[in-house]
Design a protein around this motif. Structure first.
Motif, PDB file in Angstrom:
ATOM      1  N   VAL A   1      -1.725   5.736   7.634  1.00  0.00           N
ATOM      2  CA  VAL A   1      -2.197   4.575   8.388  1.00  0.00           C
ATOM      3  C   VAL A   1      -1.003   3.715   8.782  1.00  0.00           C
ATOM      4  N   TYR A   2      -0.852   3.504  10.102  1.00  0.00           N
ATOM      5  CA  TYR A   2       0.282   2.767  10.670  1.00  0.00           C
ATOM      6  C   TYR A   2      -0.193   1.511  11.381  1.00  0.00           C
ATOM      7  N   ASP A   3       0.701   0.518  11.456  1.00  0.00           N
ATOM      8  CA  ASP A   3       0.444  -0.695  12.202  1.00  0.00           C
ATOM      9  C   ASP A   3       0.641  -0.412  13.696  1.00  0.00           C
ATOM     10  N   ALA A   4      -0.313  -0.836  14.523  1.00  0.00           N
ATOM     11  CA  ALA A   4      -0.268  -0.565  15.954  1.00  0.00           C
ATOM     12  C   ALA A   4       0.866  -1.312  16.653  1.00  0.00           C
TER      13      ALA A   4
ATOM     14  N   TYR B   1       1.496   1.759   6.445  1.00  0.00           N
ATOM     15  CA  TYR B   1       0.816   1.024   5.383  1.00  0.00           C
ATOM     16  C   TYR B   1       0.561   1.920   4.173  1.00  0.00           C
ATOM     17  N   GLY B   2       0.072   3.112   4.409  1.00  0.00           N
ATOM     18  CA  GLY B   2      -0.274   4.010   3.314  1.00  0.00           C
ATOM     19  C   GLY B   2      -1.193   5.110   3.808  1.00  0.00           C
ATOM     20  N   LYS B   3      -1.961   5.655   2.883  1.00  0.00           N
ATOM     21  CA  LYS B   3      -2.875   6.755   3.211  1.00  0.00           C
ATOM     22  C   LYS B   3      -4.324   6.335   3.038  1.00  0.00           C
ATOM     23  N   LEU B   4      -5.158   6.837   3.926  1.00  0.00           N
ATOM     24  CA  LEU B   4      -6.587   6.608   3.821  1.00  0.00           C
ATOM     25  C   LEU B   4      -7.114   7.513   2.704  1.00  0.00           C
TER      26      LEU B   4
ATOM     27  N   ARG C   1      -4.528   3.356   0.418  1.00  0.00           N
ATOM     28  CA  ARG C   1      -3.649   3.254  -0.757  1.00  0.00           C
ATOM     29  C   ARG C   1      -2.243   3.010  -0.237  1.00  0.00           C
ATOM     30  N   PHE C   2      -1.701   1.822  -0.564  1.00  0.00           N
ATOM     31  CA  PHE C   2      -0.354   1.435  -0.148  1.00  0.00           C
ATOM     32  C   PHE C   2       0.674   2.100  -1.056  1.00  0.00           C
ATOM     33  N   ALA C   3       1.933   2.053  -0.658  1.00  0.00           N
ATOM     34  CA  ALA C   3       3.017   2.667  -1.433  1.00  0.00           C
ATOM     35  C   ALA C   3       3.135   2.039  -2.822  1.00  0.00           C
ATOM     36  N   ASP C   4       2.747   0.761  -2.967  1.00  0.00           N
ATOM     37  CA  ASP C   4       2.828   0.100  -4.277  1.00  0.00           C
ATOM     38  C   ASP C   4       1.673   0.492  -5.200  1.00  0.00           C
ATOM     39  N   GLY C   5       0.803   1.380  -4.718  1.00  0.00           N
ATOM     40  CA  GLY C   5      -0.321   1.845  -5.520  1.00  0.00           C
ATOM     41  C   GLY C   5      -1.581   1.025  -5.364  1.00  0.00           C
ATOM     42  N   LYS C   6      -1.464  -0.143  -4.720  1.00  0.00           N
ATOM     43  CA  LYS C   6      -2.640  -0.991  -4.529  1.00  0.00           C
ATOM     44  C   LYS C   6      -3.502  -0.429  -3.406  1.00  0.00           C
ATOM     45  N   GLU C   7      -4.796  -0.662  -3.552  1.00  0.00           N
ATOM     46  CA  GLU C   7      -5.734  -0.221  -2.528  1.00  0.00           C
ATOM     47  C   GLU C   7      -6.220  -1.431  -1.746  1.00  0.00           C
ATOM     48  N   ARG C   8      -6.222  -1.293  -0.445  1.00  0.00           N
ATOM     49  CA  ARG C   8      -6.719  -2.359   0.420  1.00  0.00           C
ATOM     50  C   ARG C   8      -7.786  -1.781   1.325  1.00  0.00           C
TER      51      ARG C   8
END
Length: 175
Positions: free
Chosen positions: A106-109, A115-118, A133-140
């Motif tokens: 997932v990328y910023d337009a 950002y990370g992976k869906l 899931r962001f690189a820091d392990g947090k999920e948004r």
């Protein structure tokens, strides 16, 4: 890698004495079975079976399958996973199979930032929610709406989004 044969449901029991099977559907819209002629009894598509009849009963499907016309024949299929060929699934333009979305980067337009992976898709009624899931392990979470999801490219392995203001606020303040 995109699967050719998609898990569509599981035969959970028999129904009646004439060979109908009761199927728990594994899809968003069980009514798609009305538009499908052939199911497969294996993930490689080597064991096709024709659908002769489809009925809904509460949240389950009652299927009549070619060659399955006795209680015993239906009982032999209990716990069998049913597959459908990807090309037979009726979908509108811009609709995707959930399994094709899982794992997209997932990328910023606007900035091109990764950002990370869906990792998951949750249906909410109004719209789906995508878990990233962001690189820091947090999920948004982001809403799967056209204002946020700009482009989806399962073949290219990427999704482009434009987060709503404040959506990733704590991520932005950490930079």
């Amino acid at each position: 890698m995109r699967k050719t044969y998609i898990e569509a449901g599981k035969i959970v029991t028999t129904h009646g004495v004439r060979g109908e099977v009761k199927v728990y559907p594994w899809c968003d819209d069980p009514e798609m079975f009305y538009d499908i002629d052939t199911l497969y009894l294996d993930a490689a598509g080597r064991r096709p079976v024709q659908i002769e009849g489809v009925r809904m009963q509460k949240n389950m499907l009652l299927l009549r399958l070619e060659g399955v016309d006795t209680l015993e024949a239906a009982a032999a299929l209990r716990d069998q996973v049913l597959y459908v060929h990807r090309d037979d699934i009726p979908m509108e333009e811009g609709e995707y199979l959930i399994q094709d979305l899982i794992g997209l980067e997932v990328y910023d337009a606007d900035t091109g930032r990764l950002y990370g992976k869906l990792t998951q898709v949750s249906p909410t009624g109004a719209n789906d929610v995508y878990h990233i899931r962001f690189a820091d392990g947090k999920e948004r979470l982001i809403p799967a709406i056209p204002q946020v999801v700009i482009e989806t490219d399962p073949e290219g392995g990427r999704m482009t989004i434009r987060p709503l203001p404040g959506l990733f606020e704590e991520e932005e303040t950490a930079q």
